[in-house]
Design an enzyme around this catalytic site. Structure first.
Site, short mmCIF file in Angstrom:
data_model
loop_
_atom_site.label_atom_id
_atom_site.label_comp_id
_atom_site.label_asym_id
_atom_site.label_seq_id
_atom_site.Cartn_x
_atom_site.Cartn_y
_atom_site.Cartn_z
N HIS A 1 27.99 59.65 -1.21
CA HIS A 1 28.39 60.26 -0.73
C HIS A 1 29.58 59.64 -0.26
O HIS A 1 29.88 58.88 0.42
CB HIS A 1 27.62 60.63 0.44
CG HIS A 1 26.07 61.64 0.47
ND1 HIS A 1 25.10 61.38 1.23
CD2 HIS A 1 25.34 61.26 -0.81
CE1 HIS A 1 24.39 62.04 0.79
NE2 HIS A 1 24.22 61.65 -0.25
N TYR B 1 32.40 56.04 10.72
CA TYR B 1 30.97 56.40 9.82
C TYR B 1 31.16 55.27 8.38
O TYR B 1 29.90 54.31 8.54
CB TYR B 1 30.43 57.20 10.06
CG TYR B 1 29.50 58.03 8.99
CD1 TYR B 1 28.60 58.37 10.10
CD2 TYR B 1 29.29 57.83 8.25
CE1 TYR B 1 27.51 58.83 10.13
CE2 TYR B 1 27.62 58.36 7.66
CZ TYR B 1 26.80 58.96 8.96
OH TYR B 1 25.52 58.92 8.37
C1 DHB Z 1 19.44 59.00 8.38
C2 DHB Z 1 19.36 58.06 9.73
C3 DHB Z 1 20.00 58.58 10.72
O1 DHB Z 1 20.31 57.31 12.07
C4 DHB Z 1 21.04 58.77 10.26
O2 DHB Z 1 22.27 58.97 11.42
C5 DHB Z 1 21.23 59.09 9.39
C6 DHB Z 1 20.74 59.24 8.06
C7 DHB Z 1 17.98 58.50 7.41
O3 DHB Z 1 17.79 58.16 7.70
O4 DHB Z 1 18.41 58.87 6.37
#
Ligand code: DHB
Length: 399
Positions: free
Chosen positions: A76, A382
């Site tokens: 992504h 992130y």
């Molecule tokens: C998922 C879980 C998360 O805590 C997050 O921030 C993004 C994705 C997931 O389980 O896909």
């Protein structure tokens, strides 16, 4: 009494990755795991995180356990934020020069178990550690065998990788615990349907936060902010789909489908200090917990392992103990960076009970929508520039 070089408590992502790396470096490790292999690989309760920072993906690939992750995972380039009835795309490549990788934690655990066992590594399933002794000189793991006998594994070093309810953590004398709880929880579902969008949507809505993620183009993974004392019985499937749809405010569309799993996740932050005592070390959730909003939990476990692995190899190959002595100090840097980001994302996106706090939160979101600086802060954190991005070169490239 059995002996080994490094005894590891727990066959989660942290314990397995460390065992695999050590075996490749010629250091003997034994993993003791309370559950069965089948439970770790298939239990629906084990559906966990799904986002790998670019550095985590890189470490897993370098270590030679990423074949299926690369084939079946999804790359992504960013995420969406939904608020005020609009959809904002954050382009991580433009903002931070890196992307992320979506691949479920229990798939990675399954892959690492297979690789480790095929290469001759040792994982003792259904062997529960019930005590950790003599941490300073010769850490000894006391464990219960499947037929109920108590036995001991005497180690040169021992590692607690036994998750957020860690027993190992309790054996460190004078340990400090810094923690915070949040006044909400997540209701998570895994559903056989197409995801709401091709990338994740983090939605802030007056009714509460919602997250739209995925495991594959036909498996959606979605979450709803709910009260901490909420019960699953209060959420029949139709109510979940209705609520997910409401919180999207029409900026994308959820497609209801069969729900394969439902779970509740409490939200808390926790850091212990120190993360070591004598010849005993903590890694992953045993040492720190983050609320899930920033998708940092599993990534932090890989960061800890990279730091501890480098220190153990320096000790065994060069007799150099200074990196081991500095383990907590080095690890706490990425740990607090991730705690900061997870707290920031969580409080930015979840509705607060106090109307003043909630108006401030909405102002912060609008500011983020207009500020490239704040968007860059989010993107850098992130994708993990300051967490796993710091450690990829600690992991030797597999041949
Ligand atoms: C998922 C879980 C998360 O805590 C997050 O921030 C993004 C994705 C997931 O389980 O896909």
């Amino acid at each position: 009494m059995r002996k080994t070089q490094v005894g590891i408590v727990g066959a989660g992502p942290a314990g397995l990755f460390l065992a695999h790396l050590l075996r490749k470096a010629g250091v003997e490790a034994v993993v003791l795991e309370a559950r069965t292999r089948e439970y770790l690989e298939t239990s629906p309760h084990r559906i966990r995180a799904g986002v790998l920072e670019w550095g985590t993906r890189e470490m897993v690939a370098r270590a030679g356990v990423g074949d299926r992750m690369v084939q079946e995972g999804l790359g992504h380039g960013g995420i969406y934020l939904a608020f005020d009835g609009q959809l904002l795309h954050l382009d991580f490549h433009a903002l931070a020069g890196r992307g992320i990788w979506v691949y479920g934690q229990q798939y990675l655990v399954t892959d690492m178990i297979r690789h480790h066992l095929e290469a001759g590594g040792e994982i003792l399933f259904s062997h529960e550690v019930v005590g950790v002794e003599d941490l300073e000189e010769a850490p000894t793991l006391v464990y219960c065998t499947p037929d109920g006998r108590l036995e001991e594994l005497r180690c040169e070093f021992a590692v607690g990788a036994d998750g957020s309810h860690s027993l190992a953590r309790k054996s460190i004398p004078g340990i400090q615990v810094h923690q915070k709880t949040y006044p909400y929880a997540w209701l998570g579902i895994l559903a056989q349907t197409r995801p709401a969008a091709e990338e994740l949507i983090y939605a802030s809505h007056p009714r509460g936060f919602a997250l739209f993620s995925m495991r594959s183009p036909t498996l959606a993974r979605n979450y709803l902010q709910v009260a901490p004392e909420e019960r699953l019985e209060a959420w029949p499937d139709e109510r979940i789909w209705e609520e997910l749809d409401l919180r999207l405010s029409g900026v994308a569309e959820v497609q209801p489908g069969p729900i394969l799993e439902k779970s509740l996740t409490p939200m808390r932050s926790l850091v212990v200090e120190p993360m070591q005592h004598g010849r005993f070390f903590l890694v992953g959730d045993a040492a720190h917990v983050v609320p899930p909003t920033g998708a940092k939990g599993m990534n932090l476990a890989f960061c800890d392992v990279a730091v501890l692995y480098r220190a153990l190899v320096a000790f065994y190959n060069e007799g150099e103990a200074s990196l081991l002595a500095r383990y907590t100090q080095e690890a706490l840097r990425h740990v607090w960076q991730a705690e900061l980001f997870s707290y920031w994302m969580t409080t930015l996106l979840h509705t607060a009970a106090d109307p003043f706090e909630d108006r401030l939160r909405e102002a912060k979101l609008r500011h983020l929508g207009e500020s490239l600086h704040l968007q860059r802060f989010l993107a850098e954190n992130y994708v993990g520039l300051h967490t796993s991005g710091r450690y990829t070169h600690y992991i030797p490239q597999s041949t």
